[in-house]
Structures are given as C-alpha cells and as structure tokens.
Design an enzyme around this catalytic site. Structure first.
Site, PDB file in Angstrom:
ATOM      1  N   GLU A   1       1.094  -1.216   0.159  1.00 29.08           N
ATOM      2  CA  GLU A   1      -0.144   0.001   0.131  1.00 29.08           C
ATOM      3  C   GLU A   1       0.932   1.171   0.122  1.00 29.08           C
ATOM      4  O   GLU A   1       1.774   1.167   0.810  1.00 29.08           O
ATOM      5  CB  GLU A   1      -1.002   0.109   1.290  1.00 29.08           C
ATOM      6  CG  GLU A   1      -0.258  -0.356   2.564  1.00 29.08           C
ATOM      7  CD  GLU A   1      -1.318  -0.310   3.738  1.00 29.08           C
ATOM      8  OE1 GLU A   1      -2.332   0.754   3.556  1.00 29.08           O
ATOM      9  OE2 GLU A   1      -1.225  -1.156   4.480  1.00 29.08           O
TER      10      GLU A   1
ATOM     11  N   ASP B   1      -3.971   8.168  11.743  1.00 30.12           N
ATOM     12  CA  ASP B   1      -2.465   7.694  11.773  1.00 30.12           C
ATOM     13  C   ASP B   1      -1.856   8.185  13.231  1.00 30.12           C
ATOM     14  O   ASP B   1      -2.175   9.349  13.715  1.00 30.12           O
ATOM     15  CB  ASP B   1      -1.721   8.250  10.618  1.00 30.12           C
ATOM     16  CG  ASP B   1      -1.973   7.535   9.394  1.00 30.12           C
ATOM     17  OD1 ASP B   1      -1.622   6.387   9.607  1.00 30.12           O
ATOM     18  OD2 ASP B   1      -2.054   8.003   8.413  1.00 30.12           O
TER      19      ASP B   1
END
Ligand SMILES: Cc1ncc(COP(=O)(O)O)c(C=O)c1O
Lengths: 264, 420
Positions: A54, A65
């Site tokens: 990815e 994140d």
C-alpha cells in the site's frame, strides 16, 4: 502492467494463499523520507517476497495515523510530494514489480481529484485498489461502483468496535479483501494479539467470505507468526518505517526477510 | 424560555447534511461512537426536561440570560443605525463557549461517561470544558497546539488549576486544526469511557447540529430582548466566525426572520491578498473539501492539502467553517465579510473607550463590520453585534498591538523577579 490487477485482487490473493498460509502486506508513505528511499523500500519488498503493497498519498490531516506516520505525512508534504510525484512512483513500481499496489490515503485527495479522475489515474498507474481511512461505506457508493467498473477494489475496514450489524453491512459492500484493525486507536502502537483478536476475527469471518487482512500494531516477526491461522494477510505499516529510520536500508531488507519468512 | 423548535429537518436520506455540506467522514473505528452520540442527543432533545435543565444550569451557574446592551456613544459616533450588543462576554469563563460545554456536559452525564477531551485554540473552549469537568467530576484532557499555548499561556494556567491535563500538540501547524486531529485520535482509542466535547459547529454529524442547538440559546434570548428593547427586529445581526459556533447560535434565533440580514465576519488577518488570513468564504479563497470529519469549505490548495492560516485572534485561526454556515452562505441567507488585524485592534480600542466594553479579539471582528456599515443605515434601524467573549485573555496580544510601554515594563520586572 502486472497480471495481478486484471485477475482481480481477490483471486490474486486466493492464488497466493493456495501456495502459502499467510500473505504479507507492507506500507510506504510516498515522499518520506524521500522518493529515492521509497524506491529502495519497494526493491527490498520485492526482494523479500512481500505479497501486497500500500502506497500512502500524504495528507495534512491524517486523523487515523499515529505519530510516526503523522510525521512522515507532514515531512513528505514539506518536501513537496504532490499527485504527480505520487503517480509517477506508483506507475513505475507497477511496471517494475509483480506485487499488486493499493492506494492508501484520505478522502479529501479523492474528492479534490474527482472520483472519475481518481479511478482513471489509479487504473492508468496499474494499481489494484484503494484504502481510504476516513470514507465510510455509506458515502462511498458512487466511488466504489465507478472503481469496480475499472477493476479497482475498494478495500473496506472492519474494526473491533463495530456491531455485528455494521460488520455485515461492510461485508456486503467489500471486495478484494477486508482490512481488519487488530485494536482500537490509530496506527503505530504495538498490539497484544492475545487480547480478543481471535474473537474479533471470528466476527469478521461471519460477516464476509473475503480474505481477511490484519493490521494495526503488527511490528515483529513473532507478531506475523501469530497472525498465521488467525487471518490471511499480515499488514505491517509503522514498524517498516521505524526500522528504516533506526537500522537503515540493510536493516530494512533484513527485517522484511524475517517477516516474510513467517509467511511460508 | 421554551425549547428551540426543530432547527434542521434533514432532506430524505441526507441526515447530517446542510445542502451540500456536513456528513460524517470518520475512520470506521468511530462509527458506533457517533451513532451512540446521535442517539443520546436525539433522545435528550426530544425530552422537554433536558432543555429545561440546560436553561436552569445556565442561569444558576453560568450567568444567563446575558443582557443586550444599547451602545449610545458608538451609535452617535457612527451616526447611523442604533448599535446593540449581545453580551456573551458575561458568561462564566468569559465567552459563549460555556453554553456548548455545559450542554454537552449534561449529555455526558446522561451517557454516563467519566472522561472528556477537548481541543482548544484561544483556550476559551479549553477553560470552559475544564470548568464543566471540575463541576461534574469528570476527568479532563485538553489538546492545544504548541503555537496556541505560546500565544494564550494564561488560559493554560487556568485549565491546569481547574484540574485538566493540557497536552501540547506538536504536529502540523501546531494550532487548532491539529488539536482537533489529536482529539479524534484519542477518541478512536478511548471512546468507551470518553466523550469528545468538540468546541465549535464543525466535525462529523451530530456535532454541528448539537453545538448549534446549545448555542441557539444566544439567538433565542437575543430575539426576545431586541423586541423588548426596540419593539422590532434588528435590521442586521453581526457575528465573528471561527468554526462558526457563536455565529450559528445567534443566527439561529433569526433564521426564519427574512427581514433580518445575517452577517458573518471572518479574520482578514494581514489582508486577503497577503495570503495570511482565515477568510474562507468572504475572501472567496476557500474550496469545498472533506477534512476533520466533515464536508465544507476549507482553505486548501488544489490538491486538497490544508493551508496555513493566520489571525491575530487565535480563536478564528482555523481552516474550515461549520457546514450549516457554508450552506447558508451558498443559499445567500448569510453574507460574509472580513476584518483585518489592524481594523480589529482599532475597533477594540474604540469600543473600550466609548462604552467600557472589552470584546475578545475574536468578537472585535464583528464590531468592525458593524462599524463599517452602521453609517449607511438610518437611525430607524437597529443592528445587533454578538460579543462572543471578553478580551481579558488577550492582554498580552493587545498590549503588544497597542505598544503599551507600561505593560512591557511590568512584564520585564516580573520576568526579572523569576530569574534564577
Ligand atoms: C471569544 C471567542 N469568540 C469566537 C470564537 C470563534 O469560535 P466560533 O466561530 O465557533 O464561535 C472563539 C474561539 O475560541 C472565542 O474564544
């Protein structure tokens, strides 16, 4: 172009799973620490036999994140990583390597590009699908339909907080494989895989017959070994980046090999 | 005061959407948490006892209803419309933020969660949240950008004295938007026992709706007060717009009164052309986008990367704007203007000297636009300015802007006394 994409992501994953018990997916934040370093990372992934990759397009507000990826996103943006650089790299990678490549990022990039153009660019770059961390399935119907028309798979997430009804809904809309997050929170922090992960994956299994990937906090070869028998794909993100920073290119290559060794 | 009527009837299948804007764009991890919050809020707002308890708390704890003050000196100075000010500065903790925070606090009690988190820019929302947490016995963590901590240190002091844990946010631009990201990340982990007290009308559904609902107490009071004071509705209502909560709150009282023009005032900073501002709508520089959980108009580049924003007022220094306001702008119901830093400091000085009012730098933006337009209206017209907060918190910034030598001397002496 790879054969992987035209074969469809799900059948690609299943073909690989016929040969080995577990696949390995690794992650790169494009533009961090540099595009050259990214290429070296991809070569290392290829060399180690990583099965899926990815590639994250940096965004200024990466709400899913943790600290390492947040810094990587911001530094990549500071360095000027824009769409063109991102798609140049992905297209080169798709030509050079045989693993399927997924877009990973946040919905605003897609929204600004336009769904049609986004799908066209992924398709032209030879990518296989996409993971959008902040796009819920109920907002994604149009984009996902358009994507499937181009043989791109939208990879949906299942999380431990989801109710069985929600998991079933996600299962109905998913294709390719499903990305199961091993715990609550954001990327980065280590996960204790003995804490309810098996039961969670059971619930996911009830909701879909697609292959299951397990990510979030999978950091070591021992973790990957534990994923065997639990899920079909071990997804390693932050740990790769941290190893690159701490142990350099050689350490990174070595690390990926030890991870991949647990998947055969 | 009676319960506000259903403010937003959603279009079929478009719950949480104001025209093109709004929605809930969050990581899947938070899906059930938002569903739980929507259910709790819907349940509460359908219960007349809930609104009653809210009004009660605001009156016995926070100082509501806040008055509307007629400003004769300012009116005579500009020689046009009669100028009235809604005094949100008189809320406990000195800003409209208290309304939203106490409302969400009551909701947290209904949900039974023992911990709250909040972002803060100017520090006003952080202080208000810390006050509520102290009173209701909740654990409290406040996320604040490192840059804002440097600008608004006194509020950090008060948050800590009130028992809150203040966490400096060091990523991104180190301002309000980054503090919101930090809250969303905390919440993705802590949702089981934690409520996120979002401070403005932004973020994923139901926050824009819920915060507007609590802040609408400003508009409902003000409408009645203006009718009592003048026998008619104001010609225009002015409010500054950061995320848009004080504006949404005061406008909510007048949305159906089409004779009342609603004016939102954004931060023009050093001027729209300088690129150092936060004028998303007034400057025409904002673009539609999706960030921080909602679809609205953001200051961003062509590829959707958010831009650095700037304002002398930390509370206005933000990339996005509430989706309801973006829609009201698109539909022409709210007009947007901007005010520059230097206009703001001038308006603040004038308001202090003429009326003895001390608006926050944020609120002073609304005064700028009212002062600009009052002379072209007639004395038969009344205009209402929402003074969202008081200026005490801005003492360092204002003293710098006004170049106050006495204050600088004081700080030097104070600093010297702390020398080790
Ligand atoms: C006094 C004051 N006014 C206005 C604002 C801007 O927020 P909003 O646009 O949500 O009212 C703030 C934010 O901190 C504030 O402290």
């Amino acid at each position: 172009m790879t054969g992987a994409r035209t074969a469809g992501l799900e059948s690609h994953v299943r073909e690989r799973l016929a040969k080995k018990p577990l696949l390995l997916m690794a992650h790169v934040v494009v533009g961090y620490p540099s595009l050259d370093a990214n290429w070296a990372m991809l070569e290392a992934m290829d060399g180690a036999g990583v099965d899926l990759v990815e590639l994250q397009l940096p965004f200024t507000e990466p709400i899913a994140d943790g600290p390492s990826f947040v810094k990587a996103n911001h530094d990549a943006i500071q360095a000027g990583t824009a769409w063109r650089a991102y798609f140049d790299l992905t297209a080169r990678a798709a030509t050079r390597f045989s693993f399927p490549i997924l877009f990973m990022g946040y919905y605003n990039s897609v929204f600004r590009m336009g769904a049609e153009r986004f799908c066209a660019r992924l398709s032209e770059a030879g990518m296989s699908g996409f993971i959008l961390a902040d796009l819920p399935p109920e907002e994604a119907a149009e984009l996902n339909a358009m994507a499937r028309g181009r043989e791109l798979d939208p990879i949906l997430l299942m999380t431990p907080t989801n109710s069985p009804a929600r998991l079933a809904e996600i299962g109905r809309q998913a294709s390719g494989f499903v990305y199961c997050t091993a715990r609550k929170g954001v990327t980065g922090r280590k996960t204790d895989l003995s804490q309810g992960v098996a039961a969670f994956l059971e619930r996911c299994r009830t909701a879909t017959s697609l292959p299951l990937g397990l990510g979030f906090g999978i950091k070591t070869a021992a973790d990957v070994r534990e994923v065997r028998g639990l899920a079909n794909i071990a997804i390693v993100g932050t740990a790769c980046l941290e190893v690159w920073e701490e142990r350099g290119a050689d350490g990174y290559r070595q690390f990926l090999k030890t991870l991949a060794a647990e998947t055969v | 005061m009676t319960m506000p009527a259903e403010l937003f009837p959603w279009a079929p299948g478009r719950e949480g959407y104001y025209g093109d804007f709004g929605g809930a764009f969050v990581p899947e991890m938070l899906h059930e948490t938002l569903a739980e919050l929507r259910a709790a809020f819907d349940n509460a707002r359908r219960d007349p006892a809930f609104w009653k308890s809210y009004v009660e708390v605001m009156s016995t704890y926070a100082g509501r209803p806040t008055p509307v003050t007629y400003c004769d000196n300012l009116t005579r100075r500009f020689g046009g419309a009669r100028i009235y000010v809604k005094r949100e500065d008189l809320n406990h903790t000195g800003a409209h933020k208290a309304n939203n925070v106490m409302g969400q606090g009551l909701l947290v009690q209904r949900m039974g969660k023992p911990r709250v988190i909040a972002e803060t820019g100017a520090g006003q929302h952080g202080v208000a949240t810390a006050t509520m947490a102290a009173r209701l016995g909740l654990a409290c963590t406040i996320y604040m950008g490192e840059e804002d901590i440097a600008r608004q240190r006194p509020n950090v002091f008060w948050m800590e004295q009130l028992g809150a844990d203040v966490v400096a946010v060091t990523d991104g631009t180190r301002t309000l938007k980054d503090a919101i990201n930090a809250c969303l990340r905390d919440w993705a982990e802590s949702m089981a026992d934690t409520h996120y007290v979002l401070g403005t009308v932004c973020g994923p559904h139901p926050f824009p709706q819920m915060v507007t609902y609590f802040q609408s107490i400003i508009g409902h009071e003000a409408r009645t007060q203006m009718l009592d004071a003048t026998g008619e509705l104001p010609r225009r209502v002015y409010a500054c717009v950061g995320g848009g909560s004080n504006a949404s709150g005061v406008f909510a009282g007048f949305l159906d009164d089409l004779s009342v023009e609603l004016v939102g005032v954004e931060a023009g900073g050093k001027g729209i052309d300088s690129g150092k501002h936060t004028a998303r709508l007034a400057g025409g520089k904002g673009r539609p986008g999706v960030a921080q959980g909602y679809k609205s108009v953001f200051l961003q580049n062509e590829e959707g990367l958010m831009q650095d924003t700037y304002s002398v007022a930390a509370g206005l220094d933000y990339i996005g704007i509430g989706p309801m306001l973006a829609d009201l702008h698109q539909r022409g119901r709210v007009r947007f203007e901007s005010a520059t830093d230097s206009e703001v400091v001038e308006a603040l000085r004038l308001t202090m000297r003429s009326e003895g009012l001390i608006p926050a730098l944020e609120s002073a933006h609304a005064f700028v636009a009212a002062f600009r337009e009052a002379p072209s209206l007639s004395s038969a017209d009344a205009v209402l300015v929402n003074q969202s907060g008081r200026g005490d918190k801005d003492i360092f910034t204002v003293a710098d802007a006004l170049g106050d030598e006495g204050w600088k001397d004081f700080i030097r002496r104070k600093a010297a006394s702390y020398e080790r």
